[in-house]
Design an enzyme around this catalytic site. Structure first.
Site, PDB file in Angstrom:
ATOM      1  N   ASP A  57       0.845  -1.206   0.000  1.00 59.96           N
ATOM      2  CA  ASP A  57       0.000   0.000   0.000  1.00 59.96           C
ATOM      3  C   ASP A  57       0.875   1.249   0.000  1.00 59.96           C
ATOM      4  O   ASP A  57       0.618   2.220  -0.715  1.00 59.96           O
ATOM      5  CB  ASP A  57      -0.911  -0.006   1.233  1.00 59.96           C
ATOM      6  CG  ASP A  57      -1.639  -1.322   1.372  1.00 59.96           C
ATOM      7  OD1 ASP A  57      -2.423  -1.653   0.478  1.00 59.96           O
ATOM      8  OD2 ASP A  57      -1.393  -2.044   2.360  1.00 59.96           O
ATOM      9  N   HIS A 117      -4.771  -3.311   6.217  1.00 60.96           N
ATOM     10  CA  HIS A 117      -4.544  -3.597   4.794  1.00 60.96           C
ATOM     11  C   HIS A 117      -5.884  -4.005   4.190  1.00 60.96           C
ATOM     12  O   HIS A 117      -6.186  -5.177   4.011  1.00 60.96           O
ATOM     13  CB  HIS A 117      -3.507  -4.700   4.588  1.00 60.96           C
ATOM     14  CG  HIS A 117      -3.422  -5.119   3.151  1.00 60.96           C
ATOM     15  ND1 HIS A 117      -2.930  -4.299   2.163  1.00 60.96           N
ATOM     16  CD2 HIS A 117      -3.806  -6.254   2.524  1.00 60.96           C
ATOM     17  CE1 HIS A 117      -3.011  -4.915   1.001  1.00 60.96           C
ATOM     18  NE2 HIS A 117      -3.550  -6.105   1.186  1.00 60.96           N
TER      19      HIS A 117
HETATM   20  N1  LIG Z   1      -0.727  -7.870   2.322  1.00 58.94           N
HETATM   21  C1  LIG Z   1      -0.729  -7.619   1.024  1.00 58.94           C
HETATM   22  O1  LIG Z   1      -0.395  -6.518   0.591  1.00 58.94           O
HETATM   23  C2  LIG Z   1      -1.148  -8.679   0.022  1.00 58.94           C
HETATM   24  C3  LIG Z   1      -0.991  -8.409  -1.336  1.00 58.94           C
HETATM   25  C4  LIG Z   1      -1.347  -9.391  -2.267  1.00 58.94           C
HETATM   26  C5  LIG Z   1      -1.874 -10.596  -1.826  1.00 58.94           C
HETATM   27  N2  LIG Z   1      -2.039 -10.807  -0.499  1.00 58.94           N
HETATM   28  C6  LIG Z   1      -2.559 -12.080   0.005  1.00 58.94           C
HETATM   29  O2  LIG Z   1      -1.525 -13.047  -0.038  1.00 58.94           O
HETATM   30  C7  LIG Z   1      -2.100 -14.347  -0.057  1.00 58.94           C
HETATM   31  C8  LIG Z   1      -1.431 -15.221  -1.113  1.00 58.94           C
HETATM   32  O3  LIG Z   1      -1.651 -14.702  -2.393  1.00 58.94           O
HETATM   33  P1  LIG Z   1      -1.256 -15.545  -3.687  1.00 58.94           P
HETATM   34  O4  LIG Z   1      -1.614 -14.699  -4.861  1.00 58.94           O
HETATM   35  O5  LIG Z   1       0.120 -16.073  -3.590  1.00 58.94           O
HETATM   36  O6  LIG Z   1      -2.310 -16.739  -3.574  1.00 58.94           O
HETATM   37  P2  LIG Z   1      -2.255 -18.176  -4.261  1.00 58.94           P
HETATM   38  O7  LIG Z   1      -3.634 -18.724  -4.112  1.00 58.94           O
HETATM   39  O8  LIG Z   1      -1.611 -18.113  -5.595  1.00 58.94           O
HETATM   40  O9  LIG Z   1      -1.276 -18.984  -3.304  1.00 58.94           O
HETATM   41  C9  LIG Z   1      -1.574 -19.260  -1.987  1.00 58.94           C
HETATM   42  C10 LIG Z   1      -0.928 -20.595  -1.659  1.00 58.94           C
HETATM   43  O10 LIG Z   1      -1.059 -20.812  -0.267  1.00 58.94           O
HETATM   44  C11 LIG Z   1      -1.223 -22.184  -0.072  1.00 58.94           C
HETATM   45  N3  LIG Z   1      -1.751 -22.423   1.266  1.00 58.94           N
HETATM   46  C12 LIG Z   1      -3.027 -22.326   1.707  1.00 58.94           C
HETATM   47  N4  LIG Z   1      -3.107 -22.665   2.999  1.00 58.94           N
HETATM   48  C13 LIG Z   1      -1.852 -22.950   3.400  1.00 58.94           C
HETATM   49  C14 LIG Z   1      -1.298 -23.384   4.627  1.00 58.94           C
HETATM   50  N5  LIG Z   1      -2.057 -23.626   5.701  1.00 58.94           N
HETATM   51  N6  LIG Z   1       0.033 -23.594   4.682  1.00 58.94           N
HETATM   52  C15 LIG Z   1       0.812 -23.413   3.612  1.00 58.94           C
HETATM   53  N7  LIG Z   1       0.336 -23.012   2.411  1.00 58.94           N
HETATM   54  C16 LIG Z   1      -0.979 -22.794   2.308  1.00 58.94           C
HETATM   55  C17 LIG Z   1      -2.143 -22.622  -1.205  1.00 58.94           C
HETATM   56  O11 LIG Z   1      -2.056 -24.013  -1.462  1.00 58.94           O
HETATM   57  C18 LIG Z   1      -1.591 -21.781  -2.355  1.00 58.94           C
HETATM   58  O12 LIG Z   1      -0.599 -22.488  -3.095  1.00 58.94           O
HETATM   59  C19 LIG Z   1      -3.602 -14.129  -0.249  1.00 58.94           C
HETATM   60  O13 LIG Z   1      -4.223 -14.184   1.026  1.00 58.94           O
HETATM   61  C20 LIG Z   1      -3.673 -12.714  -0.787  1.00 58.94           C
HETATM   62  O14 LIG Z   1      -4.922 -12.117  -0.519  1.00 58.94           O
HETATM   63  C21 LIG Z   1      -1.682  -9.869   0.430  1.00 58.94           C
HETATM   64  O1  LIG Z   2      -6.958  -6.815  -2.364  1.00 60.06           O
HETATM   65  C1  LIG Z   2      -6.659  -8.012  -2.416  1.00 60.06           C
HETATM   66  O2  LIG Z   2      -7.463  -8.922  -2.167  1.00 60.06           O
HETATM   67  C2  LIG Z   2      -5.279  -8.430  -2.810  1.00 60.06           C
HETATM   68  C3  LIG Z   2      -4.199  -7.780  -2.055  1.00 60.06           C
HETATM   69  O3  LIG Z   2      -4.439  -7.657  -0.699  1.00 60.06           O
HETATM   70  C4  LIG Z   2      -3.758  -6.490  -2.657  1.00 60.06           C
HETATM   71  O4  LIG Z   2      -3.738  -5.466  -1.958  1.00 60.06           O
HETATM   72  O5  LIG Z   2      -3.397  -6.486  -3.848  1.00 60.06           O
END
Ligand SMILES: NC(=O)c1ccc[n+]([C@@H]2O[C@H](COP(=O)([O-])OP(=O)(O)OC[C@H]3O[C@@H](n4cnc5c(N)ncnc54)[C@H](O)[C@@H]3O)[C@@H](O)[C@H]2O)c1
Ligand SMILES: O=C(O)C[C@H](O)C(=O)O
Length: 333
Positions: free
Chosen positions: A166, A194
């Site tokens: 962010d 977030h």
């Molecule tokens: N904080 C931020 O700024 C931010 C930004 C983008 C995404 N995210 C979040 O990050 C997370 C991951 O995003 P992504 O695009 O890589 O998703 P994705 O679905 O591509 O990958 C997530 C992976 O986590 C695995 N997983 C689920 N439960 C698990 C567990 N208990 N232990 C280990 N692995 C597990 C799944 O099998 C999957 O492979 C999501 O929650 C998304 O919303 C946060």
């Molecule tokens: O907004 C979402 O669900 C994805 C992630 O947290 C982001 O900020 O890109």
């Protein structure tokens, strides 16, 4: 796998959960290359997945091997959280349960509680004494709170949530508006959760040392900048067809790199446990303006908060309080 024979330093153990996912795929190669901890720091990479994601993580591990990264001392893929966090120094908790059709917010909190509680407990049992944890998986702030609550022997300030994406988004939008390089901007803050309630605050920001408030008007601020940054995650999902991955991985690299290496006098934003600063209830994991020194985040103190900012900080913090109360009611903390 690749013997880091020319490095005399003990490798740092970096565990990435959700390693078979999108963010994991972008993150692990940068950690392997030295961008996370430094170009002279060897790493043991631990990739934690669940059975459904195991094959993807195994594939990523093969590609990591093929990268022939001199800093990579070992690569391990596991479904066992205890093994994944044994001796861990840097824990990147990326894997989370996304919201599915028909799922209410409380369902999401409960499903993630079942992930972040046991992972916090495994960190408590096995982590190195200097462990630092970054929670990326959403809802990141509350997941960090849950993990921390299950790790009573680890200082709460070692559990952080990622709001650096962010922050980076806000810096980039401001730089584009003003026609300056991102490096010219300092003093920007993202407060709160977030989520779309976050408050990207320019009231203390400077560009080449000049207050940004002299250069932009309130209408742009309230009706373009703040909603654009706060809803950028949704914009990426709409345009790209899936949620941000490389930019999220990049922000995770920035967060950990700055935490370990220090920020100097510059500020950034991070979700850290509140000590009550700026009226944010103690114990909540909220985004604040921070600097890092000596391997610890410190909240930038003494800033004036005007009424415009106060209302927005309070609204986002109220959402964090609601999430905390919900996970408390579910017995997750
Ligand atoms: N904080 C931020 O700024 C931010 C930004 C983008 C995404 N995210 C979040 O990050 C997370 C991951 O995003 P992504 O695009 O890589 O998703 P994705 O679905 O591509 O990958 C997530 C992976 O986590 C695995 N997983 C689920 N439960 C698990 C567990 N208990 N232990 C280990 N692995 C597990 C799944 O099998 C999957 O492979 C999501 O929650 C998304 O919303 C946060
Ligand atoms: O907004 C979402 O669900 C994805 C992630 O947290 C982001 O900020 O890109």
């Amino acid at each position: 796998m690749n013997a880091a024979t020319e490095f005399t330093r003990t490798p740092v153990t970096v565990t990435v959960t959700g390693a078979g996912g999108q963010i994991g795929y972008a993150l692990l190669f940068r950690a392997a290359s030295g961008q996370l901890l430094g170009h002279d720091v060897p790493v043991n990479l631990r990739l934690l997945e669940i059975p459904q994601g195991r094959a993807a993580a195994e594939g990523t591990a093969l590609e990591l091997q093929d990268g022939a990264f001199p800093l990579v001392s070992s690569i391990t893929v596991t479904e066992d959280a205890t093994a994944a966090f044994d001796g861990v120094n840097i824990a990147l908790l990326v894997g989370a349960r996304p919201r599915g059709p028909g799922m209410e917010r409380s369902d999401l909190l409960e499903a993630n509680g079942a992930i972040f509680g046991p992972q916090g407990a495994a960190i408590n049992t096995g982590a190195a004494s200097d462990v630092r944890v970054l929670v990326v998986g959403n809802p990141a702030n509350t997941n960090a709170l849950i993990a921390s609550a299950h790790a009573p022997d680890v200082p709460a300030e070692r559990f952080t949530a990622m709001t650096r994406l962010d922050h980076n988004r806000a810096v980039a939008q401001l730089a584009a508006k003003l026609g300056v390089p991102v490096s010219a901007i300092d003093g920007l803050i993202v407060w709160g959760n977030h989520s779309a309630s976050q408050y990207p605050d320019i009231s203390h920001a400077t560009v080449h040392g000049r207050p940004v408030t002299e250069l932009v008007d309130e209408d742009w601020l309230a009706h373009e900048f703040i909603p654009r940054v706060a809803k950028r995650g949704a914009e990426i999902i709409e345009v790209r067809g899936s949620s941000s991955a490389a930019s999220a991985a990049s922000a995770a690299i920035d967060h950990v790199h700055d935490w370990v290496s220090g920020t100097g006098e510059r500020w950034t934003s991070a979700g850290v446990v509140s000590d009550g600063s700026y009226g944010v209830p103690e114990g909540l994991v909220s985004s604040f303006p921070v600097r890092s020194a000596g391997g610890a985040w410190e909240v930038v103190q003494g800033l004036d908060i005007d009424a415009f900012s106060r209302a927005r900080i309070d609204a986002s913090v109220a959402e964090l309080v609601e999430e905390r109360d919900a996970v408390r009611a579910l017995g997750l903390i």
